[in-house]
Enzyme design. Structure first.
Site, PDB file in Angstrom:
ATOM      1  CD  GLU A   1      -2.738  -1.286  -0.012  1.00  0.00           C
ATOM      2  OE1 GLU A   1      -3.043  -0.241  -0.636  1.00  0.00           O
ATOM      3  OE2 GLU A   1      -3.088  -2.414  -0.402  1.00  0.00           O
TER       4      GLU A   1
ATOM      5  CG  HIS B   1      -0.985   1.030  -4.468  1.00  0.00           C
ATOM      6  ND1 HIS B   1      -0.771   0.801  -5.803  1.00  0.00           N
ATOM      7  CD2 HIS B   1      -1.490  -0.135  -3.963  1.00  0.00           C
ATOM      8  CE1 HIS B   1      -1.123  -0.447  -6.110  1.00  0.00           C
ATOM      9  NE2 HIS B   1      -1.556  -1.029  -5.006  1.00  0.00           N
TER      10      HIS B   1
END
Length: 686
Positions: free
Chosen positions: A183, A186
């Site tokens: 994550e 991202h």
């Protein structure tokens, strides 16, 4: 790909999304037109007295266009799509918090979630600080027992990390690192901005279906609570509304299918890249593979049962939807394919045990390029740092956080303590100036905050200066919870005690620059910088000014200053740059310069940061203050730079700095413009 290449790819993906959006809008208009025209043709075909109408959906019918009808259909569709996009983009102004709260998430804190919160907090903090960004707030989806997570926001400034209760309770610390590393990738690579753009645009494409669902639900709810349903007029209106709602739902399914297809087309490849980045970040592929295996072997897997999950299905770590069009058009690659990318020897979930998989994955641990913690930094190595993942930085931040006293670590997670941390960082070692600062804080700061400042002051004095920016980053998530009035008072107090002389003034500017960049989006609407400059020549003046300001820092004499400036100029590859006198290098002008350079393309920013690094390293040494200034410049350009490892600072200045005691390295200063009003020194940072 490095950080700048990822940013270019994100821009290309954004343009690709806009092209697909245009195709989806056109397809929706044509689809609605053919449904309406075909329905009217059926009516004409079966109506008596019509003069030989064309058979519906026949060859002749398909090539006879009713341009008036097409115009009205296009106008109606465009209005609905535009309104759908506008409403959603207004909601998205809240940043990543909107996604977390949409899914029923609550902000994670150590008091409310003492059992598993500590591990999640530690992992997120270590990885964020190792990446050069402030730790994003963490939200937990308490009712979701599947293993899943997400990152959402416009950028690192307003990003949040979401995690399900299942992931918190069922994943080990190493597995959490693999998921959070995915994550974090991202966030750093601009994927979350593209995800937000998809949410806004595709909500418009699905607008007809949403309108139909709203009309249908409203009609059914109204009919259930009225006693006049069987009266002719009222009953007919309910029936007509239901029919209109059903028709719009059917017509809107065109947009739903197109939206799901677009999300699947854009999202799948980025998941592979994020997996690879997570492995490079943690240097532990077994952890990520183990997390994926747990998802595949669980009954619930990674399913998120919230009714709004389909809106944001593309932001999840793993496939979160098990029904509907989003399940048909999978947003994520199959788990087995993701594992095989990490471990080519992997077969299937049933054919190989978890322990065997762990043994066979050990060969992956050393495949990625290793970043030596003790290597001497170079302009080329520093320019590769922004947005990159290195396990050495994670270990370094783990050790650094372990050296922070518990009182300070607790304070950064509490609103009173976070403000006190910032105030203590600005206190001057000069006893007379420090007394004035204390007097101002005692007068204008909240009483509890000032008391906390006095309590923390002795512990803060013992910390190494290299930990200052990390403490600021740790404090930022807590400071976002201030009320607007508290934030206004906090800003005013920072200005009131801001140091005005020597290297303290430089650190004050760095602190204020970092804080305002990351806090302002939470308290006011800030427009994202647009890309205006695609060539370096229009920016030559600003680049020369920036290098001049850097060359004045800690170089000692005029010869060293010129040597540093020329080193930066050579790296920038612009000959006609003139060294700006130190008297003109003001903080206000530096704010304006960085604001302009932030409108350049990622590749131009790469050149600028490399030139800055060459300027700082011209004397083959780098001080803590120079490292802080370089990181603040990179952060202002939207390029988060991990902290330099202490070993790197030692290698370049073994005679001037030891591992942990306070630094006493000399530092030249940026000169405040005496001819201007002192408020210019604190120019607003866009």
């Amino acid at each position: 790909m490095d950080f700048f290449d990822h940013q270019d790819q994100a821009a290309r993906n954004s343009r690709w999304l806009q092209y697909l959006f245009g195709i989806a809008v056109l397809s929706t208009i044509l689809g609605v037109y053919w449904i309406v025209a075909g329905t009217r043709a059926w009516y004409d075909w079966w109506s008596p007295g019509m003069a030989e109408p064309s058979p519906p959906f026949s060859w002749d019918f398909m090539w006879v266009w009713d341009w008036t009808l097409l115009g009205w259909v296009a106008l109606f569709c465009l209005i609905v799509i535009t309104l759908g996009c506008a409403v959603k983009f207004m909601e998205l102004q809240a940043g990543g918090t909107w996604v977390a709260e949409l899914l029923g998430g609550t902000r994670l804190d150590l008091i409310s979630h003492p059992d598993h919160a500590r591990a999640v907090f530690n992992v997120v903090e270590e990885m964020a600080l190792a990446s050069g960004i402030a730790p994003p707030p963490i939200y937990v989806l308490e009712r979701e027992h599947g293993i899943n997570a997400f990152a959402a926001g416009h950028g690192p400034e307003d990003a949040v990390i979401g995690i399900t209760r299942g992931a918190m309770t069922k994943l080990s610390r190493e597995e959490l690192q693999g998921v959070i590393g995915h994550e974090m990738s991202h966030i750093l690579h601009g994927d979350i901005r593209l995800n937000f753009e998809m949410i806004g645009l595709l909500n418009g494409v699905q607008g007809l279906g949403v309108l139909g669902r709203t009309i249908l639900n409203s009609s059914l709810d109204h009919s259930a609570y009225t006693s006049n349903f069987f009266t002719p007029v009222h009953g007919l209106s309910i029936v007509v509304s239901c029919v209109v709602g059903v028709v719009l739902r059917i017509v809107g399914s065109i947009g739903v299918v197109l939206a799901s297809s677009i999300k699947a087309a854009i999202s799948r490849q980025r998941e592979f890249l994020a997996d690879a980045a997570s492995v490079q970040f943690t240097r532990n592929p077994e952890a990520l593979v183990s997390a994926l295996q747990k998802i595949g072997n669980m009954k619930n897997g990674s399913v998120v049962n919230h009714r709004e999950a389909s809106q944001v299905s593309h932001v999840f770590f793993s496939q979160g939807i098990a029904r509907g069009f989003d399940a048909l058009f999978a947003m994520h690659p199959p788990l087995s394919e993701r594992i095989q990318r990490l471990d080519p020897t992997y077969a299937t979930f049933e054919h190989i045990s978890e322990s065997t998989q762990r043994q066979e994955l050990t060969h992956l641990s050393g495949n990625e390029h290793s970043f030596a913690a003790s290597e001497t930094p170079t302009p080329e190595s520093l320019v590769q740092h922004p947005g990159t993942h290195h396990s050495e930085h994670v270990h370094y931040m783990h050790d650094l956080l372990a050296h922070i006293p518990e009182t300070i670590h607790h304070a950064v997670h509490e609103p009173f303590g976070a403000r006190a941390i910032v105030y203590t960082l600005l206190l001057s070692p000069n006893p007379h100036i420090r007394a004035v600062q204390h007097n101002r804080l005692a007068t204008y700061a909240d009483k509890e905050v000032y008391q906390e400042t006095c309590t923390l002051e002795s512990d803060m004095l013992k910390l190494h200066p290299g930990m200052r920016l990390s403490l600021i980053d740790l404090s930022i998530p807590t400071l976002t919870q201030l009320s607007p009035q508290q934030y206004t008072t906090f800003q005013a107090n920072i200005l009131a005690i801001m140091p005005q002389h020597d290297h303290e003034a430089l650190f004050g500017w760095v602190l204020r620059r970092v804080l305002l960049r990351h806090l302002t989006p939470h308290f006011s609407i800030v427009e994202s910088p647009s890309t205006k400059y695609h060539a370096i020549s229009p920016l030559a003046h600003h680049c020369g000014y920036l290098l001049s300001a850097l060359a004045q820092q800690g170089k000692g004499n005029e010869q060293n200053t010129r040597q540093a400036f020329h080193a930066g100029r050579r790296a920038l590859r612009i000959r006609k740059l003139v060294l700006t006198p130190a008297s003109l290098c003001t903080f206000a002008s530096l704010d304006l310069t960085l604001h302009t350079l932030n409108e350049a393309t990622p590749q131009l920013k790469r050149r600028v940061i490399k030139a800055c690094a060459a300027c700082v390293l011209a004397d083959q040494r780098i001080t803590v203050e120079e490292a802080e200034l370089l990181r603040a410049i990179a952060d202002s350009l939207g390029c988060p730079m991990p902290p330099l490892l202490m070993a790197q600072l030692e290698n370049t200045q073994k005679d001037t700095i030891s591992p942990w005691p306070p630094s006493s390295t000399p530092l030249s200063i940026l000169t405040q413009d005496k001819s201007q009003d002192s408020s210019r020194h604190y120019a607003h940072v866009p």
